[in-house]
Design a protein around this motif. Structure first.
Motif, short mmCIF file in Angstrom:
data_model
loop_
_atom_site.label_atom_id
_atom_site.label_comp_id
_atom_site.label_asym_id
_atom_site.label_seq_id
_atom_site.Cartn_x
_atom_site.Cartn_y
_atom_site.Cartn_z
N VAL A 46 0.86 -1.24 0.04
CA VAL A 46 0.02 0.14 -0.11
C VAL A 46 0.87 1.18 0.15
O VAL A 46 0.58 2.04 -0.95
CB VAL A 46 -0.97 0.07 1.37
CG1 VAL A 46 -1.51 1.43 1.43
CG2 VAL A 46 -1.98 -1.03 1.04
N MET A 47 1.91 1.31 0.84
CA MET A 47 2.88 2.34 0.89
C MET A 47 3.60 2.56 -0.15
O MET A 47 4.05 3.87 -0.57
CB MET A 47 3.43 2.36 2.19
CG MET A 47 2.55 2.67 3.46
SD MET A 47 1.33 3.87 3.56
CE MET A 47 2.40 5.15 3.84
N LYS A 48 4.12 1.45 -0.86
CA LYS A 48 5.17 1.68 -1.91
C LYS A 48 4.17 2.04 -3.17
O LYS A 48 4.76 2.96 -3.70
CB LYS A 48 5.84 0.30 -2.03
CG LYS A 48 7.18 0.01 -1.53
CD LYS A 48 7.78 -1.22 -2.02
CE LYS A 48 7.26 -2.37 -1.55
NZ LYS A 48 7.90 -3.61 -1.78
N LEU A 49 3.28 1.35 -3.55
CA LEU A 49 2.61 1.62 -4.87
C LEU A 49 1.53 2.89 -4.62
O LEU A 49 1.54 3.51 -5.52
CB LEU A 49 1.64 0.62 -5.03
CG LEU A 49 2.81 -0.87 -5.46
CD1 LEU A 49 1.77 -1.86 -6.38
CD2 LEU A 49 3.93 -0.33 -6.42
N GLY A 50 1.07 3.00 -3.24
CA GLY A 50 0.09 3.95 -3.09
C GLY A 50 0.81 5.40 -2.73
O GLY A 50 0.20 6.44 -3.33
N MET A 51 1.95 5.35 -2.30
CA MET A 51 2.67 6.72 -1.92
C MET A 51 4.01 6.77 -2.56
O MET A 51 4.65 7.73 -2.01
CB MET A 51 2.55 6.86 -0.30
CG MET A 51 1.37 7.12 0.55
SD MET A 51 0.07 5.72 0.26
CE MET A 51 -1.22 6.19 1.05
N ALA A 52 4.17 5.82 -3.32
CA ALA A 52 5.66 6.05 -4.11
C ALA A 52 6.74 6.10 -3.02
O ALA A 52 7.77 6.74 -3.52
CB ALA A 52 5.58 7.17 -5.07
N HIS A 53 6.65 5.27 -1.95
CA HIS A 53 7.90 5.12 -1.13
C HIS A 53 8.82 4.02 -1.67
O HIS A 53 8.26 2.88 -2.06
CB HIS A 53 7.19 4.74 0.24
CG HIS A 53 6.56 5.97 0.90
ND1 HIS A 53 6.30 5.74 2.23
CD2 HIS A 53 6.27 6.93 0.66
CE1 HIS A 53 5.75 6.82 2.71
NE2 HIS A 53 5.45 7.77 1.59
N PRO A 54 10.20 4.20 -1.76
CA PRO A 54 10.94 3.21 -2.27
C PRO A 54 10.84 1.91 -1.49
O PRO A 54 11.08 0.81 -2.08
CB PRO A 54 12.48 3.88 -2.13
CG PRO A 54 12.21 4.90 -1.61
CD PRO A 54 10.75 5.44 -1.21
N MET A 55 10.41 2.02 -0.34
CA MET A 55 10.34 0.91 0.64
C MET A 55 9.27 0.97 1.32
O MET A 55 8.87 1.87 1.93
CB MET A 55 11.45 0.59 1.70
CG MET A 55 12.83 0.20 1.35
SD MET A 55 14.03 0.34 2.34
CE MET A 55 15.28 -0.75 1.68
N GLY A 56 8.28 -0.18 1.80
CA GLY A 56 7.16 -0.08 2.70
C GLY A 56 7.91 0.19 4.12
O GLY A 56 8.96 0.25 4.33
N PRO A 57 7.07 0.72 5.03
CA PRO A 57 7.27 1.23 6.26
C PRO A 57 8.04 0.00 7.19
O PRO A 57 8.58 0.07 7.94
CB PRO A 57 6.05 1.67 6.96
CG PRO A 57 4.90 1.22 6.17
CD PRO A 57 5.53 1.05 4.82
N LEU A 58 7.36 -1.21 6.84
CA LEU A 58 7.87 -2.53 7.70
C LEU A 58 9.31 -2.85 7.17
O LEU A 58 10.12 -3.32 7.72
CB LEU A 58 6.91 -3.62 7.65
CG LEU A 58 5.67 -3.24 8.20
CD1 LEU A 58 4.66 -4.24 8.10
CD2 LEU A 58 5.63 -3.14 9.66
N GLN A 59 9.50 -2.77 5.88
CA GLN A 59 10.76 -3.09 5.18
C GLN A 59 11.94 -1.99 5.69
O GLN A 59 12.98 -2.24 6.04
CB GLN A 59 10.81 -3.05 3.83
CG GLN A 59 12.19 -3.80 3.05
CD GLN A 59 12.23 -3.56 1.41
OE1 GLN A 59 10.96 -3.46 0.97
NE2 GLN A 59 13.23 -3.90 1.09
N LEU A 60 11.40 -0.69 5.78
CA LEU A 60 11.95 0.43 5.98
C LEU A 60 12.67 0.26 7.64
O LEU A 60 13.80 0.32 8.11
CB LEU A 60 11.52 1.70 5.96
CG LEU A 60 12.33 2.78 6.31
CD1 LEU A 60 13.67 3.04 5.40
CD2 LEU A 60 11.58 4.16 5.81
N ALA A 61 11.65 -0.39 8.60
CA ALA A 61 12.02 -0.50 9.68
C ALA A 61 13.13 -1.66 10.01
O ALA A 61 14.02 -1.34 10.79
CB ALA A 61 10.79 -0.78 10.44
N ASP A 62 12.83 -2.50 9.15
CA ASP A 62 13.94 -3.78 9.31
C ASP A 62 15.23 -2.93 8.85
O ASP A 62 16.26 -3.30 9.28
CB ASP A 62 13.57 -4.78 8.32
CG ASP A 62 12.76 -5.63 8.95
OD1 ASP A 62 12.29 -5.80 10.08
OD2 ASP A 62 12.37 -6.71 8.06
#
Ligand code: CAA
Length: 297
Positions: free
Chosen positions: A218-234
């Motif tokens: 949702v966050m990668k494709l919906g908000m164009a974030h390079p990583m989703g928040p859970l992957q980014l947290a990791d």
């Protein structure tokens, strides 16, 4: 102020990235760590990251070799900072450790040397108060991976002088970065905004609203974030996310910043993300492939 010699303290992920960008831009860098093996690993990592840049034709083989020759290592803070015009501290995110390191730097660095911290959330004003030169202490917060990310968040402590701020802003531009000056309140700007988003993603998983991949997609494709928040947290490290949330929670006294119980449990269990091999995803050394951790399937 003319900066030529830069000492970087801490040879972990951030320290080696910071040493890399300074050396690549022609500065003489002394990379300092009490652990000689960590220093060897850091130089090897910088070499590998420079190889990527050579492979992508971002730099030439000659530039790679010049960059490496601009870096020397030292296991002593006192010895490693004695010729520095600027010291950038990038040690573990622990307040008492940082205060101790800043006392050591202050005692050994030449007069006029600027003391910067790469802290992601610890008060610059507090760090500055541990030294006899609070007007020369500033936050210089690089983002991971340092050679790639354009931002440097510059944090003005209560006593930081305008001249020091301007020097660090100009220096960040010389590194090809975009500096952004902010004031010294918990989490500054980057983590005041990033960490509540990550914590909310973890709460969404904890409450069963959606799975790991769904939240990140949702966050990668919906908000164009390079990583989703859970992957980014990791990627950041779940222990680092936890300690930053604690700084926000304690600093503002607002329950909205309390780390999600799932995050607390994962940190206690040693599931710290990429660095421990598992967090929300499982990571295999040397492979780009990641899969969702079994606990969340
Ligand atoms: N050194 C040099 N170059 C590197 C590198 C490194 N360490 N890591 C990646 N690169 C380069 C690659 O060579 C590649 O170059 P090209 O664009 O020229 O092809 C590019 O970066 C992209 O890398 P990859 O192809 O390997 O992988 P990717 O496309 O999946 O991108 C990523 C990886 C750059 C990490 C990207 O996923 C990303 O931007 N993620 C978000 C990172 C982020 O948000 N960082 C901030 C974290 S918060 C923080 O640091 C501060 C805090 O206080 C918590």
């Amino acid at each position: 102020m003319n900066i030529k010699n830069v000492s970087v303290i801490g040879a972990g992920t951030m320290g080696n990235g910071i040493a890399h960008v300074f050396a690549q831009n022609g500065f003489s860098v002394t990379l300092i760590d009490v652990n000689a093996t960590q220093l060897e690993k850091a130089i090897a990592t910088i070499g590998k990251n420079l190889d990527r840049q050579v492979a992508k034709a971002v730099i030439t083989e000659d530039q790679k070799n010049t960059t490496l020759s601009n870096i020397i290592t030292n296991t002593s803070i006192a010895d490693g900072v004695k010729k520095a015009d600027l010291v950038v501290e990038a040690a573990t995110e622990n307040t008492s450790l940082k205060l101790d390191i800043f006392k050591q730097i202050d005692a050994a660095a030449p007069e006029g040397c600027i003391l910067a911290s790469n802290t992601s959330s610890i008060s610059i004003t507090k760090i500055a108060a541990a030294t006899n030169r609070p007007s020369s202490v500033i936050g210089m917060h690089f983002m991971n991976p340092v050679p790639v990310m354009k931002l440097v968040e510059i944090i003005n402590g209560y006593a930081t002088s305008k001249q020091v701020t301007n020097t660090i802003i100009e220096l960040s531009k010389q590194l090809g970065k975009t500096p952004c000056a902010v004031n010294d309140y918990p989490g500054f700007i980057a983590n005041r905004i990033l960490m509540p988003m990550i914590n909310e993603a973890i709460y969404s998983l904890f409450e069963g609203v959606a799975g790991v991949e769904e939240i990140d997609t949702v966050m990668k494709l919906g908000m164009a974030h390079p990583m989703g928040p859970l992957q980014l947290a990791d990627f950041i490290g779940l222990d680092v996310c936890y300690s930053i949330l604690k700084v926000l929670h304690e600093g503002f006294g607002n329950p909205k910043y309390a780390p999600c119980p799932l995050l607390c449990n994962m940190v206690t269990a040693g599931k710290l993300g990429v660095k421990s091999g598992e967090g929300f995803y499982v990571y295999t050394a040397g492979s780009k492939e990641i899969k969702v951790s079994e606990g969340f399937l």
